[in-house]
Design an enzyme around this catalytic site. Structure first.
Site, mmCIF file in Angstrom:
data_model
loop_
_atom_site.group_PDB
_atom_site.id
_atom_site.type_symbol
_atom_site.label_atom_id
_atom_site.label_comp_id
_atom_site.label_asym_id
_atom_site.label_seq_id
_atom_site.Cartn_x
_atom_site.Cartn_y
_atom_site.Cartn_z
ATOM 1 N N VAL A 287 -4.456 -2.659 4.599
ATOM 2 C CA VAL A 287 -3.229 -2.923 3.782
ATOM 3 C C VAL A 287 -3.761 -3.903 2.485
ATOM 4 O O VAL A 287 -4.341 -4.756 2.480
ATOM 5 C CB VAL A 287 -2.012 -3.566 4.451
ATOM 6 C CG1 VAL A 287 -1.014 -4.072 3.350
ATOM 7 C CG2 VAL A 287 -1.684 -2.803 5.653
ATOM 8 N N THR B 128 -2.809 1.543 -9.050
ATOM 9 C CA THR B 128 -1.441 1.175 -8.509
ATOM 10 C C THR B 128 -0.614 1.035 -9.743
ATOM 11 O O THR B 128 -0.714 0.772 -10.825
ATOM 12 C CB THR B 128 -1.625 -0.322 -7.831
ATOM 13 O OG1 THR B 128 -2.394 -0.249 -6.990
ATOM 14 C CG2 THR B 128 -0.247 -0.776 -7.315
HETATM 15 N N1 GLY Z 1 -3.928 -3.013 -5.496
HETATM 16 C C1 GLY Z 1 -4.031 -1.932 -4.643
HETATM 17 C C2 GLY Z 1 -4.859 -1.906 -3.532
HETATM 18 O O1 GLY Z 1 -5.545 -2.812 -3.293
HETATM 19 O O2 GLY Z 1 -4.328 -1.341 -2.569
#
Ligand code: GLY
Length: 340
Positions: free
Chosen positions: A230, A201
């Site tokens: 999510v 990310t």
């Molecule tokens: N940090 C991104 C996710 O876990 O979707």
């Protein structure tokens, strides 16, 4: 490698101390912190920091905005659009790895210096999820739109549908299906072909010439996740938080672990108590490890933070988390300190 001259050891920090111009308030004890944690104590303005090596290229786009005297919120949006457009980056935007049903679903959020924020989760077919999140912030009374509603909103506002699944990501997904039989796992880091990490990310934080802070976070989330899953990235307080009086924080890694401790908000609250950004990140990582000591050894989470002085720092559960920094004098990728 970090320029060590720009850093001081945590050993020099103590409650009430003034270190290189950085005030550490009483009550912000650094007792128990390892002696090898390095902190910058520069006063930087403007400054851009972002997660992972590819943050360097993203920082350049954000820096360009800041050099034109742009606002931090404009800078972070422009910055994270770089990896969102890059098909080589398989965990953000176009080319992101799909969920277990072969659908690329994007999560993103943005927050400015006035507690204004916008977010999308499970957004399909739109490459620049961050720009949709920005419009949620700017043009709606809401904070978060999900799934079909987020897509409908994007299309109504001029975005056009694109195919986000690239041949490379589709091939990896089909290989994964064959071996894993449609069964998602919480952490498949290093299990992808070639041992690549699946969690990278981009979280970006910036302070502009006015001294205002903003942040952005965008991802395709955990590879081969359950459809509808999510992560932390679109959740204000988990994947990103900005408090213009104190500082800003963002995260990367296994989102479930970050959500459980509302990680980025927690980092900002530690900075409010007087901890340096690096120490604040470490405190949040330790919180994860304390509550979940077994799985914490198997997953990666990294936090990155910047405070109101433009000081920055990061900390991760495992080795390997990197972050990119751009200031007037620095344009580098640093390796984060880590717990295990
Ligand atoms: N940090 C991104 C996710 O876990 O979707």
């Amino acid at each position: 490698m970090p320029d060590r001259r720009k850093f001081v050891k945590s050993a020099f920090l103590s409650a009430g101390a003034i270190v290189a111009g950085a005030s550490v308030r009483a009550g912000a004890s650094t007792a128990g912190l390892p002696q090898d944690v390095s902190y910058n104590t520069l006063r930087n303005k403007p400054v851009v920091v972002s997660t992972w090596d590819f943050g360097k290229e993203a920082n350049a786009a954000a820096w360009h905005v800041l050099q034109q005297d742009g606002h931090a919120v404009e800078a972070v949006e422009a910055g994270v659009k770089v990896p969102e457009s890059d098909p080589q980056n398989q965990s953000v935007g176009y080319g992101g790895r799909p969920d277990r049903d072969g659908r690329v679903t994007l999560d993103a959020c943005i927050m400015d210096h006035m507690y204004r924020c916008g977010s999308v989760a499970g957004l399909e077919h739109i490459k620049h999820a961050i720009s949709v999140a920005r419009l949620v912030m700017d043009r709606t009374p809401h904070v978060m739109l999900v799934g079909d509603g987020a897509l409908q909103f994007a299309l109504e506002n001029g975005f056009r549908k694109e195919k986000l699944l690239t041949p490379t990501s589709e091939r990896e997904w089909r290989e994964w299906l064959r071996d894993n039989k449609y069964s998602p796992v919480n952490n498949i880091e290093n299990r992808l072909p070639g041992g690549r990490h699946n969690h990278d990310t981009i979280g970006m934080l910036a302070m502009d010439n006015r001294g205002n802070l903003s942040g952005a976070c965008t991802t395709s989330g955990m590879a081969f996740k359950l459809h509808g899953r999510v992560g932390d990235s679109p959740i204000i307080g988990a994947g990103l938080y900005v408090d213009n009086e104190i500082g800003a924080a963002t995260s990367s890694g296994v989102g479930e672990e970050v959500i459980r401790i509302v990680g980025s908000h927690l980092v900002v609250e530690y900075m409010r108590m007087g901890f340096h950004p690096g120490a604040a990140c470490r405190k949040a990582v330790e919180r994860i490890a304390r509550h979940n000591p077994i799985s914490a050894k198997e997953v990666q989470v990294g936090f990155l933070a910047v405070n109101k002085h433009g000081e920055y720092g990061a900390y991760a559960l495992q080795e390997g988390f990197t972050y990119a920094v751009k200031t007037d004098g620095i344009n580098e990728v640093f390796s984060s300190e880590h717990l295990f």
